[in-house]
Design a protein around this motif. Structure first.
Motif, PDB file in Angstrom:
ATOM      1  N   LEU A   1       8.357   7.629  -0.293  1.00 54.98           N
ATOM      2  CA  LEU A   1       7.292   6.792   0.251  1.00 54.98           C
ATOM      3  C   LEU A   1       7.300   5.401  -0.402  1.00 54.98           C
ATOM      4  CD1 LEU A   1       4.956   6.760   2.248  1.00 54.98           C
ATOM      5  CD2 LEU A   1       3.485   7.651   0.433  1.00 54.98           C
ATOM      6  N   SER A   2       7.589   5.383  -1.694  1.00 54.00           N
ATOM      7  CA  SER A   2       7.687   4.102  -2.405  1.00 54.00           C
ATOM      8  C   SER A   2       8.868   3.282  -1.883  1.00 54.00           C
ATOM      9  CB  SER A   2       7.844   4.325  -3.907  1.00 54.00           C
ATOM     10  OG  SER A   2       6.699   4.918  -4.439  1.00 54.00           O
ATOM     11  N   VAL A   3       9.981   3.957  -1.616  1.00 51.81           N
ATOM     12  CA  VAL A   3      11.158   3.264  -1.099  1.00 51.81           C
ATOM     13  C   VAL A   3      10.857   2.703   0.298  1.00 51.81           C
ATOM     14  CG1 VAL A   3      13.544   3.585  -0.311  1.00 51.81           C
ATOM     15  CG2 VAL A   3      12.803   4.551  -2.487  1.00 51.81           C
ATOM     16  N   VAL A   4      10.190   3.487   1.140  1.00 54.03           N
ATOM     17  CA  VAL A   4       9.817   3.007   2.471  1.00 54.03           C
ATOM     18  C   VAL A   4       8.897   1.794   2.346  1.00 54.03           C
ATOM     19  CG1 VAL A   4       8.504   3.586   4.561  1.00 54.03           C
ATOM     20  CG2 VAL A   4      10.174   5.203   3.646  1.00 54.03           C
ATOM     21  N   GLY A   5       7.933   1.857   1.438  1.00 54.27           N
ATOM     22  CA  GLY A   5       7.031   0.728   1.216  1.00 54.27           C
ATOM     23  C   GLY A   5       7.781  -0.514   0.786  1.00 54.27           C
TER      24      GLY A   5
ATOM     25  N   ALA B   1       0.825  -1.202   0.000  1.00 61.02           N
ATOM     26  CA  ALA B   1       0.000   0.000   0.000  1.00 61.02           C
ATOM     27  C   ALA B   1       0.868   1.264   0.000  1.00 61.02           C
ATOM     28  CB  ALA B   1      -0.936  -0.004   1.209  1.00 61.02           C
ATOM     29  N   LEU B   2       1.933   1.260   0.801  1.00 63.83           N
ATOM     30  CA  LEU B   2       2.836   2.413   0.824  1.00 63.83           C
ATOM     31  C   LEU B   2       3.527   2.599  -0.527  1.00 63.83           C
ATOM     32  CD1 LEU B   2       4.519   2.052   4.342  1.00 63.83           C
ATOM     33  CD2 LEU B   2       2.944   3.849   3.599  1.00 63.83           C
ATOM     34  N   LEU B   3       3.950   1.501  -1.119  1.00 61.06           N
ATOM     35  CA  LEU B   3       4.603   1.563  -2.429  1.00 61.06           C
ATOM     36  C   LEU B   3       3.658   2.160  -3.475  1.00 61.06           C
ATOM     37  CD1 LEU B   3       7.284   0.262  -3.932  1.00 61.06           C
ATOM     38  CD2 LEU B   3       5.520  -1.219  -4.861  1.00 61.06           C
ATOM     39  N   MET B   4       2.433   1.673  -3.478  1.00 61.45           N
ATOM     40  CA  MET B   4       1.455   2.177  -4.450  1.00 61.45           C
ATOM     41  C   MET B   4       1.097   3.640  -4.169  1.00 61.45           C
ATOM     42  SD  MET B   4       1.227  -0.310  -6.400  1.00 61.45           S
ATOM     43  CE  MET B   4      -0.187  -0.211  -7.440  1.00 61.45           C
ATOM     44  N   ALA B   5       0.939   3.995  -2.881  1.00 59.62           N
ATOM     45  CA  ALA B   5       0.619   5.383  -2.536  1.00 59.62           C
ATOM     46  C   ALA B   5       1.755   6.315  -2.953  1.00 59.62           C
ATOM     47  CB  ALA B   5       0.367   5.507  -1.031  1.00 59.62           C
ATOM     48  N   GLY B   6       2.981   5.865  -2.782  1.00 58.60           N
ATOM     49  CA  GLY B   6       4.130   6.671  -3.206  1.00 58.60           C
ATOM     50  C   GLY B   6       4.161   6.863  -4.709  1.00 58.60           C
ATOM     51  N   MET B   7       3.748   5.837  -5.445  1.00 57.69           N
ATOM     52  CA  MET B   7       3.723   5.954  -6.909  1.00 57.69           C
ATOM     53  C   MET B   7       2.612   6.903  -7.350  1.00 57.69           C
ATOM     54  SD  MET B   7       4.513   1.991  -7.924  1.00 57.69           S
ATOM     55  CE  MET B   7       4.172   2.203  -9.645  1.00 57.69           C
TER      56      MET B   7
END
Length: 130
Positions: free
Chosen positions: A67-71, A54-60
């Protein structure tokens, strides 16, 4: 606080005595707690993995690379936790036996443990006889 060496030996002796008296009951007690803990850990890792996605997608979507890197890092960490937890899980009915550090010690250590176990057995037999 970790147990002293003497306390660890006493605990091992009590565990062996429990196995000798009622192996079915002892294996049921031993495996259930560890399996439950491991299963819970794997479920938590899977949930964390989904949060990472979810974090990866939200960052994208938000075009926030950090945010994508954290995800991705959350996904990676949770995947490692799930795999290591799954590998350490005992199979149903499997006895874990001695701890890993005790398995790799030499023959002299086993003979000492055998003598201690024999003494323990003698004391138990004497107590039951009185």
């Amino acid at each position: 606080m970790p147990l002293s060496e003497h306390e660890q030996r006493m605990l091992e002796q009590m565990e062996r005595a429990l196995y000798a008296e009622d192996p079915k009951f002892a294996s049921a007690l031993e495996g259930s707690g560890l399996r439950t803990y491991t299963r819970r850990r794997v479920y938590q890792a899977v949930a964390g993995f989904l949060v990472g996605i979810a974090l990866l997608m939200a960052g994208m979507v938000a075009k926030q690379v950090w945010l994508s890197v954290v995800g991705f890092l959350v996904m990676l960490g949770c995947a490692v936790l799930a795999v290591t937890g799954w590998r350490k899980a005992p199979k149903p009915g499997e006895q874990t036996g001695a701890p890993p550090h005790a398995r790799h010690q030499g023959r002299a250590r086993r003979s000492v443990m055998d003598r201690i176990e024999q003494r323990w057995q003698r004391r138990r037999d004497e107590q039951q006889g009185h």
